[in-house]
Design an enzyme around this catalytic site. Structure first.
Site: not given
Ligand code: CA
Length: 557
Positions: A156, A222, A252, A288
């Site tokens: 990410n 990001d 993640d 996640e």
């Protein structure tokens, strides 16, 4: 005569619809039940089988029991106070003895932080943890033990110190006011989300009119995963680690890929999963997606193997709710089936990924207080470990370690010994507060048959003996379940097993007369194992069982 009493009793039980009767262990005032129990009790005998010597049945597929390792706090092999890969290697027998056949390594790549979720270089090992040679050795040693290693991949965002970001910022700083970004001059301007408009979750580049997206922290810009060049980078990165011998990835923060846009996030996961499929279908991916079940179940559309099952974990999750009695025991069984039905709807090949806690949540021993807290800590672990799919256990949970509040406290040094100078003991993350342990260290617990450590080991052992536990399709028996008792079965191929949970502080009696699994009556099943939280054994009289508080009975053909 005894037979007559039994027949009368059976009729009585059916007439009164009491299939399960629970009696508070410290309350004997229910006169009718007491009389009947006395008659039955002559026939009851303790279940005393030595099931631990039964063979394990490990199938080499994607189904595993994973140990989540935070290398920093696990085992320090060279005395600098920081855990390292060599420390993990030295403890593979510890991990393997517990029955784990999978390891999730939290981030190991170079980073500026102790937790290492901000990556500076996606194809190297952080020097705190050792070298690439250490990593190669770790993989080789794991292979010898049948342990699959998956690594954390934080796609990410990168670190603000990653060369991609540094180069982009360096270029932006040369721009005159009002100029637009030219990817032909610096391709990295498309790797991140740069803009001249301020939005929440954005950080300004000093002395410029430009901002960049940084949802978690200013030093974690990001990445733009919709960009083809960024995708190519991550394809190469994934290939690099698969060539190194990792078995898969823990992805993640997938809900932040494009924050608030599930559709795009699912598309990004679909790209990644499809790419991985071109390398091998055996690679395992777990994501996640920290949201509620309705939201993260949709992400199964991407085709990834697993989404962490947040609905069962944490202090407010299903496991804790049933163990504390906030929800009836039956709630657990009902949810196992509901969750499975939901996930299967999005991806028939899904593998659930239950966990009880992780590095972002308080440790589970802290979920319980009072005289039953040790038993509750134990059975909570079993409710996680006996779930279908790939179960994850956070390091130290097998000892009932404590740790809550600040993230650093949740990542405290593995409690090998009460002596902080003992071999391997880590210092823990900077700014960690003093975490006071409630239960003993590994040294204290290893030889105590009634310890949390040996209970968790037993739960994983029985999971490793019966493939139905990880791979089975769950049936929940509502008519046999209630506030204290939950009855389920799991079917895999032609085998089916029955699991009866007493998730209460009461001794409970249950009659399974009319229950059938795999076309067999309960009377044709045998006891495969029991998980007990005290010296009290489960007692059996035909199809009737007396289950001590917080006990589990496993039966099968
Ligand atoms: Ca070290």
């Amino acid at each position: 005569m005894k037979k007559n009493i039994k027949q009368i009793l059976s009729i009585f039980l059916i007439m009164t619809f009491i299939l399960t009767a629970c009696k508070s262990s410290d309350n004997d005032t229910t006169q009718n039940n007491t009389d009947n129990n006395e008659n039955i009790s002559d026939e009851y005998s303790e279940i005393n089988i030595d099931w631990r010597n039964n063979k394990t049945n490990i199938i080499d597929d994607k189904y595993r029991t994973f140990y989540e390792v935070f290398v920093y706090s696990f085992y320090d092999s060279d005395g600098d106070g920081i855990g390292d890969l060599q420390g993990v290697i030295e403890n593979l027998d510890y991990i393997s003895d517990l029955g784990f056949n999978g390891i999730w390594l939290m981030p190991i790549m170079p980073s500026t932080t102790y937790h290492k979720y901000d990556t500076k270089d996606y194809m190297a090992i952080d020097s705190d943890y050792g070298t690439m040679d250490d990593f190669d050795k770790l993989i080789a040693e794991c292979k010898k033990r049948g342990i699959n290693v998956i690594i954390d991949l934080a796609m990410n965002h990168s670190s603000s110190q990653h060369p991609w970001f540094l180069e982009a910022v360096e270029y932006i700083k040369t721009l005159p006011e009002g100029a637009s970004l030219d990817p032909n001059k610096c391709k990295y301007v498309e790797y991140y989300n740069f803009t001249t408009e301020f939005h929440t979750g954005y950080t300004q580049i000093k002395d410029t009119e430009w901002y960049y997206e940084s949802q978690f922290w200013s030093e974690m810009p990001d990445l733009n995963l919709e960009n083809e060049n960024v995708r190519k980078e991550f394809e190469n990165i994934a290939k690099f680690w698969l060539d190194k011998g990792v078995s898969g990835f823990r992805l993640d923060a997938v809900k932040e890929f494009n924050s608030g846009d599930d559709k795009t996030n699912i598309e990004i996961l679909t790209w990644f999963n499809n790419y991985i499929d071109t390398i091998s279908k055996d690679v395992y991916i777990v994501c996640e997606c920290w949201m509620d079940r309705v939201a993260y179940s949709k992400y199964y559309e991407s085709g990834v193997d697993s989404m962490f099952d947040f609905s069962f974990g944490n202090s407010s999750g299903i496991i804790t709710k049933v163990v504390t009695g906030q929800s009836p025991a039956s709630f657990y069984g009902k949810n196992l089936v509901e969750a499975a039905t939901t996930y299967e709807n999005y991806n028939p090949n899904y593998i659930n990924a239950p966990f009880y806690t992780n590095h972002d949540l308080g440790r589970t021993a802290g979920y319980y207080a009072g005289e039953n807290s040790e038993a509750q800590t134990k059975i909570g672990n079993a409710l996680n470990i006996l779930m279908s799919g790939n179960v994850f256990v956070y390091y130290g949970e097998e000892l009932g370690m404590k740790g809550a509040g600040k993230d650093e406290n949740k990542r405290a040094p593995m409690y090998w010994s009460t002596n902080t100078n003992a071999d391997g003991m880590c210092d823990g993350p900077p700014y960690m507060e003093n975490v006071k342990m409630k239960f003993g260290s590994f040294e204290d617990q290893k030889d105590d048959a009634n310890s949390i450590y040996n209970y968790v080991k037993d739960a994983i052992l029985i999971r490793n003996q019966y493939p139905e536990i990880a791979r089975g399709v769950t049936t929940y028996y509502e008519e046999y379940s209630n506030d204290d008792i939950c009855v389920i079965s799991k079917k895999y191929n032609d085998k089916e097993i029955l699991i009866v949970f007493n998730i209460s502080a009461n001794e409970c009696e249950i009659n399974l007369d009319n229950l059938q699994i795999g076309g067999k009556n309960c009377s044709e099943l045998s006891v495969l194992g029991t998980l007990l939280t005290s010296d009290k054994k489960i007692k059996q009289d035909g199809n009737s069982f007396k289950m001590p508080s917080y006990s589990i009975l496993i039966m099968g053909q």
